[in-house]
Design a protein around this motif. Structure first.
Motif, PDB file in Angstrom:
ATOM      1  N   THR A 240       0.820  -1.213   0.000  1.00  0.00           N
ATOM      2  CA  THR A 240       0.000   0.000   0.000  1.00  0.00           C
ATOM      3  C   THR A 240       0.856   1.267   0.000  1.00  0.00           C
ATOM      4  OG1 THR A 240      -1.689  -1.176   1.261  1.00  0.00           O
ATOM      5  CG2 THR A 240      -1.867   1.203   1.236  1.00  0.00           C
ATOM      6  N   GLY A 279      -5.037  -7.513  -0.714  1.00  0.00           N
ATOM      7  CA  GLY A 279      -4.643  -6.151  -1.100  1.00  0.00           C
ATOM      8  C   GLY A 279      -5.141  -5.795  -2.487  1.00  0.00           C
ATOM      9  N   SER A 283      -8.216  -3.064  -3.365  1.00  0.00           N
ATOM     10  CA  SER A 283      -7.586  -1.818  -3.837  1.00  0.00           C
ATOM     11  C   SER A 283      -8.560  -1.002  -4.685  1.00  0.00           C
ATOM     12  CB  SER A 283      -6.328  -2.132  -4.651  1.00  0.00           C
ATOM     13  OG  SER A 283      -6.669  -2.874  -5.803  1.00  0.00           O
ATOM     14  N   GLU A 288      -3.974   2.587  -7.829  1.00  0.00           N
ATOM     15  CA  GLU A 288      -3.736   1.684  -6.698  1.00  0.00           C
ATOM     16  C   GLU A 288      -3.836   0.222  -7.118  1.00  0.00           C
ATOM     17  OE1 GLU A 288      -2.759   2.402  -3.478  1.00  0.00           O
ATOM     18  OE2 GLU A 288      -2.457   4.376  -4.367  1.00  0.00           O
ATOM     19  N   GLU A 289      -4.790  -0.074  -7.985  1.00  0.00           N
ATOM     20  CA  GLU A 289      -4.953  -1.448  -8.462  1.00  0.00           C
ATOM     21  C   GLU A 289      -3.720  -1.880  -9.268  1.00  0.00           C
ATOM     22  OE1 GLU A 289      -7.976  -4.181 -11.169  1.00  0.00           O
ATOM     23  OE2 GLU A 289      -8.430  -2.060 -10.853  1.00  0.00           O
ATOM     24  N   TRP A 292      -0.834  -2.570  -6.917  1.00  0.00           N
ATOM     25  CA  TRP A 292      -0.958  -3.868  -6.235  1.00  0.00           C
ATOM     26  C   TRP A 292      -0.657  -5.035  -7.174  1.00  0.00           C
ATOM     27  CZ3 TRP A 292      -0.613  -6.076  -1.824  1.00  0.00           C
ATOM     28  CH2 TRP A 292      -0.815  -5.332  -0.663  1.00  0.00           C
ATOM     29  N   SER A 713      -6.020  -2.157   3.968  1.00  0.00           N
ATOM     30  CA  SER A 713      -5.283  -1.010   3.409  1.00  0.00           C
ATOM     31  C   SER A 713      -5.849   0.324   3.890  1.00  0.00           C
ATOM     32  CB  SER A 713      -5.322  -1.054   1.880  1.00  0.00           C
ATOM     33  OG  SER A 713      -4.692  -2.208   1.406  1.00  0.00           O
TER      34      SER A 713
END
Length: 976
Positions: A240, A279, A283, A288-289, A292, A713
């Motif tokens: 994260t 995670g 996400s 962010e995806e 990860w 997260s």
């Protein structure tokens, strides 16, 4: 004098209740050369300690009598050998010594020598047995071999004896080599023995001897547990908040947790994969995806490759990884969700990547894929056509990694030779989610810093043109703008420390580095709008104001973009003043803002950066026009007369401006609509509920996390925000209070696992506060002792040790990116806060002297005060100006003081739990560990505590790499 007369003399002395037993010891000088000195030395050590009253202990004198009668190492003399074996039988499991430290070391050496003699005797007996078997008379030889093996087993079965032998091995490495040779020889002889019972007994003895050097590194694992929240949270925290971090610190931290919690490798690897899946599933969509996905498919396989090096063998580790996947395949709902989220067979991608990295064999991969394929047939299928055209992120990320390498090579070329070609490459990077894909792949593989450096160099190259055509000027402006926007985006997504170069004296700092440090708004950074960086040359400002106000559009030819970016803030101030004083109308402001953002989006970014700093300084009623100007700059220009890739550049500009303005818009309760990019650009922004005390938020989020049993997260970001707002002491102190409120054992253990991972947000500073402020406060204030009772006291001791070990093992390394970027309050000066009573060099040198008499300091009451704070860390010359070293040294001085005091209570029980946890977590030998800060005198106090009075504990808490440490350990163990 004949031996028989000597025997009679000793017996006569015994009968006459002779008190001068030293005479008996001195009788050994009458022995012929080559006598069995090892047994004699043991007998002497025992004799010296066993004198009671005016007469010698009869049992001890009989030991000596038998030793004297043995005379030679002639194993063919059955009676002499049998007499010595009888002596061994009498004392081998009852050794003790209450003398000086060097006498206890003498006992260790004598035992080592006796073991060597016993091994040789066993080997000789085995040889004789073989010979007698060939001659057809096995009985006699078999009896003597059985006696030897019985004494070996009896000697080695005692943990105390093995501990003394462990010390002796460190004292006399050559003697231990001789024992290993004797053991090998014995093994060769016994291999041909037909008696299975004797052979098995000998193998058991051999195993015990071979275990002596590593007797402290054997830990029991925890097969009853299947979930490990600390590993889960550590992986979530890294994915994260620290994608750009190096893999080695993460590997070391994970290994530390694995050791401290004794986690079996398959379950350890399983927990890592589970955390990655969770995670990714939770996400937010967008950047962010992608981060990860890159973390799971690019970084974690590299982490596992490094973890493989810590394991005992490649084959074992691949079997453990295979076993972890077998467990993972049973978590069908989790895998189905991951498949839905990533729009692919997630497990298939993961297994193929593990195979590429040598973590799984081809056969294992095929087997696991077949099992998952059978499972997927029953998984819920997406509606026909749904997501059919969307390429799965894992595939995109894995393809992006080699692309990053190619782009880095392209960026190394001479920019002046083919700027148009370079512009084409950069233009493709801006389309869709290409940029975020490439940045995520670069971050996960450790190439982001190099990536950023190339763009800084490009940005420097485009600073200004001399003689150039309109087309060349456009290309240069675009290269400047794209590199500037990319670097801002990288800084906001991954932290500005990725951009900044290592400080080197004399080197000229690039423009972008200067700008980002002094002009760019970031979380926790307060900018001064009157800073000299916002006040450049007035003539350049005037010409820029005239250009913006009078021209129909921004000129490009021979434009110095660095100067324009630095001048724009002062130009905006003049334009703002003119607008506020009625000199300029709103239509003029629109024309000026269109000019600023019409060609080069970087100018708009620099203008808004200053406006954000300016708005902070204004009163509520003075902000309207500044905020209105930000609104004007935030939207795109709808015109056909824009430069290439304008729409793509505006998307990145809007994201940058949204991040820049977030703080000030929240503070002024203002809303500005930024152009939609189709994704949540600030997924973890504004998480704290308004008008609620942060203490309540902290206790509430911790209670929720504790109830769930794992940290997600979102919670990590809330904890990070609270740590930033409240400061390290406030954060740590309040969470420890929550821990001490828990009264259920299972809850306290879970709380420790979760708190440790939460503290990893800034482990170094939290550890200083916990060990330097909170623990001493609890241990020295009798009104707080009740809070240290079991179970919360045990849990706090465990947490303190875990934090101390983690911080000490990593504090020599660099702080992680997330720790560097946080603005923290200054921690008090730990050197003045904890003044150590450092010994004068002359006294220290006396203690370190090779003269054995100086070691008497350990048992001399008159010198005890002088040596009470002497610890292994001082002998290793550890830097005591380091705050963590200082805090550890003072904590162990406090522990030593508590153990030596006459007041018992929960605080003394806490100290015992703390030391027990230290022993449980440490690997063999304590050099370089936190226990080197423990004063040597603490050992003798600790062995008085029943739970700590074991040989293994003494070996674990003493620095055996030092002669003084070995003396302390020998003295404590021999007295048990």
């Amino acid at each position: 004098m004949k031996v028989v007369n000597l025997k009679q003399a000793i017996l006569q002395a015994w009968k006459e209740r002779w008190s001068d037993y030293q005479w008996a010891i001195n009788m050994k000088k009458f022995f012929p050369k080559g006598a069995t000195w090892d047994i004699l030395n043991l007998a002497e050590a025992l004799l010296e300690q066993a004198m009671i009253g005016p007469s010698p202990n009869p049992l001890i004198l009989s030991y000596l009598k038998y030793a004297i009668s043995s005379q030679f190492d002639d194993f063919s003399r059955d009676l002499c050998v049998q007499a010595l074996l009888d002596i061994m039988d009498m004392f081998c499991d009852r050794l003790s010594c209450h003398g000086k430290a060097e006498e206890c070391i003498g006992l260790c050496r004598a035992l080592l020598s006796a073991l060597h003699w016993l091994l040789r005797c066993t080997a000789a007996s085995a040889e004789r047995l073989q010979e007698s078997l060939e001659a057809g008379t096995p009985a006699a030889g078999e009896k003597q071999l059985a006696m030897c093996l019985q004494r070996l087993d009896k000697t080695l079965s005692s943990t105390k004896n093995r501990a003394l032998l462990h010390i002796a091995k460190l004292e006399e490495a050559s003697s231990w080599t001789a024992i290993e040779h004797s053991l090998l020889k014995l093994g060769e002889i016994l291999a041909n023995l037909s008696n299975a019972q004797l052979r098995s007994q000998a193998e058991q003895c051999g195993t015990l001897i071979r275990s002596i050097p590593t007797m402290l590194s054997v830990h029991s694992e925890q097969p009853h547990k299947t979930g490990f929240p600390t590993v889960h949270a550590l992986v979530l925290l890294e994915g994260t908040m620290n994608l750009t971090g190096e893999t080695q610190p993460l590997v070391e931290q994970l290994m530390m947790v694995k050791r401290m919690q004794h986690i079996p490798t398959p379950l350890f690897v399983l927990e890592i994969w589970k955390a990655c899946l969770v995670g990714l599933i939770e996400s937010p969509e967008g950047t962010e995806e992608l981060k990860w996905t890159a973390f799971t498919f690019l970084k974690i396989p590299q982490v596992l490759v490094k973890l493989k090096k810590y394991s005992h063998g490649d084959k074992d580790f691949t079997e453990d990884v295979n076993c972890a996947f077998e467990f993972l395949l049973k978590l069908t709902p989790l895998l189905d969700k991951a498949d839905q989220r990533s729009n692919c067979d997630f497990t298939d991608f993961l297994l193929q990547e593990c195979r590429k990295q040598g973590l799984l064999s081809e056969a294992s991969v095929n087997n696991l894929m077949a099992k998952r394929a059978a499972d997927r047939e029953h998984a819920p299928q997406p509606k026909s056509g749904e997501n059919a055209n969307i390429q799965p992120n894992p595939g995109l990320i894995l393809r992006a990694e080699p692309t990053v390498t190619n782009i880095l090579k392209t960026m190394d070329a001479d920019h002046s030779k083919s700027p148009e070609g370079l512009l084409g490459v950069l233009g493709h990077m801006l389309s869709g989610k290409s940029l975020d894909l490439l940045l995520a792949a670069a971050a996960a593989t450790g190439k982001l810093k190099s990536f950023a450096r190339k763009f800084i160099n490009l940005n420097e190259f485009t600073t200004h043109g001399s003689e150039e055509s309109t087309k060349a000027a456009s290309v240069r402006a675009l290269l400047f703008d794209i590199s500037f926007l990319m670097l801002c985006h990288v800084a906001q997504t991954y932290g500005s420390e990725v951009i900044l170069s290592e400080s080197s004296t004399g080197a000229e700092v690039p423009f972008f580095e200067t700008w980002i440090q002094t002009c760019m708004p970031e979380e926790g950074k307060i900018l001064n709008p009157d800073h000299p960086c916002f006040r450049p040359d007035s003539t350049k400002v005037e010409s820029l104001v005239a250009l913006l106000n009078n021209s129909s559009e921004m000129k490009l030819v021979q434009m110095n973009w660095h100067e324009a970016c630095l001048s724009i803030s002062a130009a905006i101030l003049e334009i703002l003043n003119a607008w506020e004083n009625g000199v300029l109308a709103f239509e003029s402001i629109q024309k000026i803002t269109d000019n600023i953002k019409g060609k080069v989006c970087s100018l708009a970014v620099c203008a808004v950066a200053w406006l954000v700093a300016h708005v902070r300084m204004l009163g509520l009623d003075e902000r309207e026009k500044s905020l209105q100007m930000i609104r004007q700059l935030a939207g795109p220009l709808y015109s056909e007369n824009t430069l290439q890739f304008y729409n793509e550049r505006v998307v990145i500009m809007s994201s940058i401006l949204e991040h820049m303005c977030a703080d000030v818009l929240q503070q002024t309760a203002t809303q500005i609509k930024f152009p939609s990019t189709g994704m949540d650009t600030m997924p973890y922004w504004n998480l704290l509920p308004p008008k609620r005390p942060i203490r309540e938020v902290l206790t509430d989020i911790f209670a929720k996390v504790l109830e769930k049993g794992w940290v997600d997260s979102r919670s990590i970001h809330i904890f990070d925000t609270l740590l930033h707002m409240g400061g390290v002491y406030w954060f740590c102190n309040n969470l420890i209070k929550e821990l001490l409120k828990e009264t259920r054992k299972e809850h306290t253990l879970r709380a420790v696992e979760l708190l440790y991972s939460i503290f990893c947000l800034d482990m170094q500073q939290v550890t200083l506060v916990l060990l330097g402020h909170i623990l001493p406060g609890l241990l020295t204030d009798s009104s707080k002792w009740h809070s240290l009772m079991d179970p919360p006291g045990t849990a706090l001791a465990k947490l303190a040790v875990w934090c101390a070990l983690s911080s000490y093992s990593s504090h020599k390394g660099q702080a992680s990116a997330r720790q560097k970027k946080r603005h923290r309050e200054d921690i008090e000066d730990y050197i003045s806060l904890f003044p150590l009573d450092d010994m004068q060099p002359s006294k220290l040198m006396r203690l370190l002297s090779s003269n054995e008499d100086d070691a008497n300091v350990l048992s001399s009451p008159t010198d005890r005060s002088m040596s009470s704070s002497l610890s292994a860390s001082q002998l290793h010359t550890v830097n005591m100006r380091d705050p963590l070293n200082r805090v550890l040294a003072n904590l162990f001085l406090l522990i030593s003081s508590i153990l030596g005091s006459r007041t018992a209570g929960p605080h003394t029980q806490f100290v015992q739990w703390f030391m027990e946890e230290c022993v449980d977590c440490l690997e063999q030998g304590s050099r370089g560990s936190i226990l080197q800060f423990m004063p040597f005198t603490t050992v003798s106090e600790l062995v008085k505590v029943s739970a700590m009075s074991s040989p293994k504990v003494v070996l674990a808490i003493t620095d055996l790499s030092l002669p003084l440490g070995r003396q302390v350990a020998a003295k404590a163990i021999a007295a048990l």
